[in-house]
Structure formats: structure tokens, C-alpha cells
Design an enzyme around this catalytic site. Structure first.
Site, PDB file in Angstrom:
ATOM      1  CB  CYS A  81      36.225  58.012 -51.322  1.00 22.83           C
ATOM      2  SG  CYS A  81      35.757  56.613 -50.285  1.00 22.83           S
ATOM      3  CB  CYS A  87      30.198  55.770 -48.019  1.00 23.51           C
ATOM      4  SG  CYS A  87      30.622  56.382 -46.374  1.00 23.51           S
ATOM      5  CB  CYS A  90      31.855  62.307 -48.697  1.00 25.20           C
ATOM      6  SG  CYS A  90      33.269  62.341 -47.582  1.00 25.20           S
ATOM      7  CB  CYS A 162      37.978  56.729 -44.981  1.00 26.17           C
ATOM      8  SG  CYS A 162      36.964  58.184 -44.609  1.00 26.17           S
ATOM      9  CD  GLN A 265      34.639  71.630 -33.268  1.00 31.00           C
ATOM     10  OE1 GLN A 265      34.365  70.947 -34.247  1.00 31.00           O
ATOM     11  NE2 GLN A 265      33.807  72.526 -32.774  1.00 31.00           N
ATOM     12  CD  GLU A 315      28.996  71.636 -21.895  1.00 33.24           C
ATOM     13  OE1 GLU A 315      28.231  70.671 -22.074  1.00 33.24           O
ATOM     14  OE2 GLU A 315      29.215  72.513 -22.775  1.00 33.24           O
ATOM     15  CG  ASN A 342      19.463  72.295 -18.956  1.00 34.50           C
ATOM     16  OD1 ASN A 342      19.669  72.778 -20.072  1.00 34.50           O
ATOM     17  ND2 ASN A 342      18.551  71.362 -18.754  1.00 34.50           N
ATOM     18  CG  ASP A 363      30.813  76.131 -30.269  1.00 32.35           C
ATOM     19  OD1 ASP A 363      29.991  75.914 -31.183  1.00 32.35           O
ATOM     20  OD2 ASP A 363      31.891  75.517 -30.168  1.00 32.35           O
ATOM     21  CB  CYS A 389      27.138  72.973 -35.730  1.00 34.04           C
ATOM     22  SG  CYS A 389      26.003  72.632 -34.372  1.00 34.04           S
TER      23      CYS A 389
END
Length: 433
Positions: A81, A87, A90, A162, A265, A315, A342, A363, A389
Site C-alpha cells: 500500500c 495511514c 496497518c 487499500c 466479522q 446478548e 446485560n 465471545d 479479541c
């Protein structure tokens, strides 16, 4: 009499020092030592020597920037890129994909104190099916900027291409720029989102003032000519469908509809492999009762329901619960129950907590799942899959399971975001008999 002193800011000298990088951290920064202190240096790889200057000096560590690279690692690559380095999207295009995966796996193994069993990856380029591009009108040039934020700044990098976007979205960038740059409302545009679904391409335009009929007609013509589903968003809560049907995407043999603002995702290939591996690790049997916490719109819940006797999804976002219920009906799955709760509150009184479960999947968001770990332990599931994550909160939450007699049976690094510093992972915990 009390005396008050202003704190002294630690100043850094712009002295040039020579360092040798011996490792990478989980964000892809080079790690070196100088005068007994650890230095973090973006843009350097293991086995590279460089002249650097310190930009931030802390008691335990320092940050530095490269003045001149003196040697190159054999795993250094030319970034694809032209915006790389400016930027903020990345951070690791200068490193081989293999090195990126090894360094992230090593960082994960250190945090979890366990060997990484596998890397779940897909194509390293053209993988991102969603992008949000900031828009900014420049009065001096009367031009519209469209792009991503600079690293560590709110300034916009005007992107022309990109390479991590799926090809359909990357090819759209100049066309979208030309269309938006011709609108009368150029001064009143916030951002534009592009999404590639199985059903087609979506464009969601956030505008901060009403659009003229001429602008609306121009946008509608553009959406038809490019085959886009067009949505207009006058504020952060409302959007108007201008063209197109309810979008959907295929996932593990199911068709899932979603709203343009719903979380999905961004890496479809890794998501498919991740879901398949989670089901394999859980070893779902026809008689199993499975619990899916932080389930979203059912990314794991619905595939689980194709194999288990019953599945419960919990959820906190009501719109996602509603979408999960809708997708269960559309896919003919009658053994799924969704709860809107919650999970950061006292979960012991929530209705799902009264049920028994054989297996659990969770998750959570970056904050982790500290509030539900004790309830999971009380359920005594045979197997638990934790998708994360944030490796720091994963390591914290894992301690509760390990103390309760669970062991780590499998640990995978999910290469969900190649060329970035994001590290995602998945762990299988088994109960010791």
C-alpha cells in the site's frame, strides 16, 4: 504551610543511538535493549540494526523512531500500500505474513503460558469486507477528502487504494470519491461505509444536513449504475433505505440477514474457519445443551443449533437478539432461544442461568468476561471455548477456569486482521475428570 510543585515532564534528548532488534511485540513493533531499558520501535524487525531517537522515555521502557536502518531482515517485505506508514490502518505490511503470525503466536503463548496449537488464517490480502471511510471538506481547495485516520492523529489520509479490502470494495473507492465529491452537500458529509455481503455491496452515507433532491437523485443513479444497496444516515441512530433489499451473507451453510449497522466479522474467510473449528473443539453431540454468551446475532449460536439438541444465546444488544431470532426462523432452527441480558450485571438472577448446559462458548468484547466466569464454573460444562479479541483479558479470565480445575486443551491464534497489530485468539478448556 503546604507547598505545591508542578510535576516535571520527563524530557527526551534527540540523541541518535544505535540498536539491534531481537524480538517483536504483539503489535509488530521491534523490541531492543539500550542501557538496560527496553525500547519499542515501530517499523523495525528482528535481526535489524538501526539508528533511532527516543520519542518517549518512561521509567521501565522507552519508545523510539527510526532515523536510519542499517540492515534488513530477510523477512522484510515491500509494503503493497502506498499509504503504509502514514495511514493508521496497518502496522505490519513491511513484515512477511509468516513472521507476523509467528510473532503474534509467540506473544499469545507468553501471555497464556501455553503453546499455540495452530494458526487459523485465510488470504492475507483482499480480506476485509467492511470499511468505514472518513469524509472531510477542504474549503481552500474545495475538495473532499476520503480515507482513514493517520496513525495517532485525527487527520485523514486521502486513500486512493487499500489492498486489504476485498477487491470489489477497493475497486469502488475512486468511483465513490468522484460521486461524493460532486454533491452539493460535500461540506455536510461525515463518513461513508462500504460493506460486501453475499447478497451484494452496501453503501451507507452519513450526512449531517438534509440532502437536496438533486443530490439524492445523483446518489440513487450512482447506486443503480454500480449495483449498490444505498442507505442514507442523517444521524447515528436512523438510516433510510434508498435502494436494495435486506442484505445477507452465507456462513457455515446458513443464510444470515443483517442490518447495515449490525456487527459482522470483517474477515469472512477466517470467520468461517473459526466457527467450524469451534464446533469441532466443542465436539457437539445431538443430545448436547449448549450456551453461547455474548452471542451477537448468532454467528456461533445458529451453526451450533444445527448440531446440538438445544442452544441458548445471550446478548446485551436488543437489535442483535431480534436479528438472531429472525435468522433462526429463516433457517428453520427451532431449538434456539435468545435472551437479551446485560452480562456485566449480576448474572445469577438472569433466566438463562437457571438452566443446565453441557458445553459453553463465549465471545466477549475487549473488556472480557470477568462477570460471568464464576457462573460458567457453576454450570460445570465439559468443554468451554473462549473466543477473544484481547489477549490480556483472556489471560485474566482464564485464571478463574484454571483454578476451578479446567485445563487448556487447545490454543489458536486467529489471524483475523493480517498486517495490523490486532491479535485475536480462541481457547478450548476441558474439565479435568
Amino acid at each position: 504551610m503546604a507547598q505545591f510543585y508542578s510535576a516535571k515532564r520527563r524530557t527526551t534528548t534527540r540523541q541518535i543511538i544505535t540498536v539491534s532488534v531481537n524480538d517483536l511485540d504483539s503489535f509488530g513493533q521491534g523490541v531492543a535493549r539500550h542501557n538496560g531499558k527496553t525500547l519499542f520501535i515501530p517499523g523495525l524487525l528482528s535481526q535489524e540494526n538501526a539508528e533511532v531517537t527516543v520519542t518517549e522515555d518512561k521509567k521501565q521502557y522507552a519508545r523510539a523512531k527510526v532515523v536510519r536502518r542499517l540492515s534488513d531482515s530477510p523477512e522484510r517485505e515491500t509494503p503493497r500500500c502506498p499509504h503504509f506508514g502514514v495511514c493508521g490502518g496497518c502496522q505490519q505490511q513491511h513484515a512477511s505474513v509468516d513472521l507476523q503470525q509467528r510473532s503474534k503466536s509467540a506473544a499469545l503463548a507468553r501471555l497464556m503460558k501455553h503453546e499455540v496449537s495452530e494458526v487459523i488464517a485465510d488470504v492475507p490480502w483482499g480480506y476485509r469486507r467492511r470499511a468505514r471511510l472518513s469524509l472531510n471538506y477542504l474549503p481552500k481547495t474545495q475538495q473532499l477528502q476520503m480515507g482513514f485516520r493517520k496513525a495517532g492523529s485525527s487527520d485523514i489520509v486521502d486513500v486512493k487504494q487499500c489492498p486489504i479490502l476485498v477487491p470489489q470494495l477497493e475497486a469502488l473507492l475512486p468511483k465513490v470519491r468522484a460521486c461524493l465529491g460532486s454533491l452539493q452537500a460535500m461540506r455536510h458529509l461525515g463518513h461513508v461505509e462500504l460493506v460486501q455481503a453475499t447478497s451484494g455491496t452496501l453503501m451507507i452515507l452519513r450526512h449531517t444536513a438534509p440532502l437536496s433532491s438533486a443530490d439524492r437523485e445523483k446518489l440513487e443513479r450512482f447506486s443503480h449504475s454500480e449495483g449498490l444497496d444505498l442507505y442514507l444516515a442523517p444521524d447515528s441512530e436512523i438510516f433510510e433505505t434508498v435502494s436494495g433489499e435486506m442484505p445477507w451473507y452465507d456462513s457455515n451453510g446458513l443464510r444470515l440477514t443483517f442490518s447495515p449497522r449490525d456487527f459482522i466479522q470483517v474477515n469472512a474467510g477466517v470467520n468461517q474457519k473459526m466457527v467450524a473449528r469451534a464446533l469441532e473443539w466443542l465436539d457437539v453431540q445431538p443430545e448436547d445443551r449448549v450456551l453461547d454468551l455474548f452471542c451477537g446475532m448468532g454467528n456461533f449460536t445458529l451453526p451450533l443449533a444445527t448440531q446440538a439438541a438445544s442452544v441458548v444465546g445471550v446478548e446485551g444488544v436488543p437489535a442483535l437478539v431480534e436479528k438472531g431470532q429472525q435468522n433462526a426462523r429463516l433457517n428453520g432452527l427451532q431449538n434456539v432461544t435468545f435472551y437479551h441480558e446485560n452480562l456485566e450485571e449480576d448474572v445469577t438472577k438472569q433466566p438463562w442461568a437457571k438452566n443446565g448446559f453441557d458445553k459453553v462458548l463465549l465471545d466477549p468484547a475487549r473488556a472480557g468476561a470477568a462477570g460471568v466466569m464464576q457462573q460458567i464454573i457453576k454450570l460445570e460444562p465439559i468443554r468451554i471455548v473462549y473466543v477473544s479479541c484481547n489477549p490480556a483479558t483472556l489471560a485474566r479470565d482464564s485464571e478463574a477456569l484454571l483454578k476451578a480445575g479446567y485445563t487448556i486443551a487447545r490454543l489458536a491464534m486467529l489471524d483475523m486482521f493480517p498486517h495490523t497489530g490486532h491479535l485475536e485468539s480462541m481457547v478450548l478448556f476441558s474439565r479435568v475428570k
